[in-house]
Design a protein around this motif. Sequence first.
Motif, PDB file in Angstrom:
ATOM      1  N   PHE A  20       0.849  -1.182   0.000  1.00 26.07           N
ATOM      2  CA  PHE A  20       0.000   0.000   0.000  1.00 26.07           C
ATOM      3  C   PHE A  20       0.884   1.230   0.000  1.00 26.07           C
ATOM      4  O   PHE A  20       1.941   1.261   0.630  1.00 26.07           O
ATOM      5  CB  PHE A  20      -0.887   0.031   1.254  1.00 26.07           C
ATOM      6  CG  PHE A  20      -2.031  -0.926   1.206  1.00 26.07           C
ATOM      7  CD1 PHE A  20      -3.225  -0.564   0.600  1.00 26.07           C
ATOM      8  CD2 PHE A  20      -1.927  -2.183   1.780  1.00 26.07           C
ATOM      9  CE1 PHE A  20      -4.293  -1.432   0.568  1.00 26.07           C
ATOM     10  CE2 PHE A  20      -2.988  -3.062   1.748  1.00 26.07           C
ATOM     11  CZ  PHE A  20      -4.174  -2.685   1.133  1.00 26.07           C
ATOM     12  N   TYR A  21       0.444   2.272  -0.717  1.00 26.63           N
ATOM     13  CA  TYR A  21       1.165   3.534  -0.785  1.00 26.63           C
ATOM     14  C   TYR A  21       0.235   4.671  -0.394  1.00 26.63           C
ATOM     15  O   TYR A  21      -0.944   4.675  -0.763  1.00 26.63           O
ATOM     16  CB  TYR A  21       1.701   3.779  -2.209  1.00 26.63           C
ATOM     17  CG  TYR A  21       2.702   2.736  -2.638  1.00 26.63           C
ATOM     18  CD1 TYR A  21       4.048   2.870  -2.318  1.00 26.63           C
ATOM     19  CD2 TYR A  21       2.295   1.606  -3.349  1.00 26.63           C
ATOM     20  CE1 TYR A  21       4.969   1.905  -2.697  1.00 26.63           C
ATOM     21  CE2 TYR A  21       3.206   0.634  -3.725  1.00 26.63           C
ATOM     22  CZ  TYR A  21       4.543   0.785  -3.394  1.00 26.63           C
ATOM     23  OH  TYR A  21       5.445  -0.171  -3.759  1.00 26.63           O
ATOM     24  N   ARG A  22       0.782   5.629   0.331  1.00 24.07           N
ATOM     25  CA  ARG A  22      -0.009   6.777   0.758  1.00 24.07           C
ATOM     26  C   ARG A  22      -0.379   7.660  -0.432  1.00 24.07           C
ATOM     27  O   ARG A  22       0.386   7.808  -1.365  1.00 24.07           O
ATOM     28  CB  ARG A  22       0.768   7.624   1.759  1.00 24.07           C
ATOM     29  CG  ARG A  22       1.000   6.949   3.077  1.00 24.07           C
ATOM     30  CD  ARG A  22       1.661   7.943   4.041  1.00 24.07           C
ATOM     31  NE  ARG A  22       1.926   7.305   5.293  1.00 24.07           N
ATOM     32  CZ  ARG A  22       1.040   7.173   6.280  1.00 24.07           C
ATOM     33  NH1 ARG A  22      -0.168   7.664   6.126  1.00 24.07           N
ATOM     34  NH2 ARG A  22       1.355   6.573   7.401  1.00 24.07           N
ATOM     35  N   THR A  23      -1.545   8.251  -0.334  1.00 24.70           N
ATOM     36  CA  THR A  23      -1.957   9.317  -1.244  1.00 24.70           C
ATOM     37  C   THR A  23      -2.130  10.567  -0.384  1.00 24.70           C
ATOM     38  O   THR A  23      -1.980  10.508   0.831  1.00 24.70           O
ATOM     39  CB  THR A  23      -3.292   8.990  -1.950  1.00 24.70           C
ATOM     40  OG1 THR A  23      -4.341   9.023  -0.978  1.00 24.70           O
ATOM     41  CG2 THR A  23      -3.248   7.634  -2.636  1.00 24.70           C
ATOM     42  N   ASP A  24      -2.460  11.666  -0.987  1.00 28.78           N
ATOM     43  CA  ASP A  24      -2.724  12.881  -0.207  1.00 28.78           C
ATOM     44  C   ASP A  24      -4.188  12.985   0.196  1.00 28.78           C
ATOM     45  O   ASP A  24      -4.595  13.973   0.792  1.00 28.78           O
ATOM     46  CB  ASP A  24      -2.345  14.124  -1.017  1.00 28.78           C
ATOM     47  CG  ASP A  24      -0.843  14.288  -1.138  1.00 28.78           C
ATOM     48  OD1 ASP A  24      -0.117  13.805  -0.248  1.00 28.78           O
ATOM     49  OD2 ASP A  24      -0.401  14.903  -2.128  1.00 28.78           O
ATOM     50  N   ASN A  25      -4.978  11.983  -0.123  1.00 33.12           N
ATOM     51  CA  ASN A  25      -6.409  12.022   0.157  1.00 33.12           C
ATOM     52  C   ASN A  25      -6.726  11.362   1.494  1.00 33.12           C
ATOM     53  O   ASN A  25      -6.091  10.388   1.884  1.00 33.12           O
ATOM     54  CB  ASN A  25      -7.182  11.317  -0.952  1.00 33.12           C
ATOM     55  CG  ASN A  25      -7.020  12.017  -2.278  1.00 33.12           C
ATOM     56  OD1 ASN A  25      -6.975  13.237  -2.335  1.00 33.12           O
ATOM     57  ND2 ASN A  25      -6.920  11.253  -3.343  1.00 33.12           N
ATOM     58  N   TYR A  26      -7.715  11.904   2.150  1.00 29.01           N
ATOM     59  CA  TYR A  26      -8.226  11.321   3.375  1.00 29.01           C
ATOM     60  C   TYR A  26      -9.626  11.847   3.625  1.00 29.01           C
ATOM     61  O   TYR A  26     -10.065  12.814   3.021  1.00 29.01           O
ATOM     62  CB  TYR A  26      -7.313  11.615   4.578  1.00 29.01           C
ATOM     63  CG  TYR A  26      -6.979  13.068   4.794  1.00 29.01           C
ATOM     64  CD1 TYR A  26      -7.821  13.891   5.531  1.00 29.01           C
ATOM     65  CD2 TYR A  26      -5.810  13.614   4.288  1.00 29.01           C
ATOM     66  CE1 TYR A  26      -7.509  15.220   5.753  1.00 29.01           C
ATOM     67  CE2 TYR A  26      -5.485  14.944   4.501  1.00 29.01           C
ATOM     68  CZ  TYR A  26      -6.342  15.737   5.238  1.00 29.01           C
ATOM     69  OH  TYR A  26      -6.033  17.051   5.448  1.00 29.01           O
ATOM     70  N   LYS A  76      -6.708  19.602   5.846  1.00 24.52           N
ATOM     71  CA  LYS A  76      -7.659  20.210   4.898  1.00 24.52           C
ATOM     72  C   LYS A  76      -8.951  20.643   5.580  1.00 24.52           C
ATOM     73  O   LYS A  76      -9.399  21.773   5.430  1.00 24.52           O
ATOM     74  CB  LYS A  76      -7.976  19.232   3.775  1.00 24.52           C
ATOM     75  CG  LYS A  76      -6.811  18.913   2.887  1.00 24.52           C
ATOM     76  CD  LYS A  76      -7.155  17.806   1.907  1.00 24.52           C
ATOM     77  CE  LYS A  76      -5.917  17.255   1.249  1.00 24.52           C
ATOM     78  NZ  LYS A  76      -6.194  16.068   0.461  1.00 24.52           N
ATOM     79  N   MET A  77      -9.567  19.732   6.319  1.00 22.45           N
ATOM     80  CA  MET A  77     -10.852  20.040   6.932  1.00 22.45           C
ATOM     81  C   MET A  77     -10.721  21.146   7.979  1.00 22.45           C
ATOM     82  O   MET A  77     -11.475  22.115   7.962  1.00 22.45           O
ATOM     83  CB  MET A  77     -11.466  18.801   7.580  1.00 22.45           C
ATOM     84  CG  MET A  77     -12.813  19.094   8.229  1.00 22.45           C
ATOM     85  SD  MET A  77     -13.535  17.703   9.097  1.00 22.45           S
ATOM     86  CE  MET A  77     -12.475  17.587  10.523  1.00 22.45           C
TER      87      MET A  77
END
Length: 158
Positions: A20-26, A76-77
């Motif tokens: 698994f690789y991190r993305t910038d999304n959450y 972000k939030m």
Amino acid sequence: LHGSIDMYRYDVLTKDGVLFYRTDNYFYYKTHDYYEKHLTKRINPETGEVLQDLNTNISPQFITGTNKDKLIADDKMYSILYKEFIERLHTSPNLLVIGYSFADEHISRQISSAFETGKLERVVNVNPNLSFPYSSNTIKVVNISSISELNNELLQHK
């Protein structure tokens, strides 16, 4: 103002084979129990396929500590919510404060700024222990000691 002790961030990962690789999304989710917190899955809503069955960030999303400005800016939030807080605080004629200790610099700084340069006309501070720490000749400040007194104050203002 501080997030929630039962809200968690779900980091979206991509999978390549077994890695698994991190993305910038959450995104954020609230849980009801231990299993929801630790066994949350990301599922494709159209196909029902499990896209991700692990979460690498299961600590509560609660803003605390001495570096709150950085925590807010890096999320972000929270950065969107904080900007909205600042904008509304500086454009609203009314401020209702309930149970705030005035100990968080990032919040108190904005209240002080709005008190000096904003559109505030009236502040209602509901706090049994602390009076509103700012004063002005042009802004009405009402300190009440319980939430039950709030209704009377609101009815008088109509």
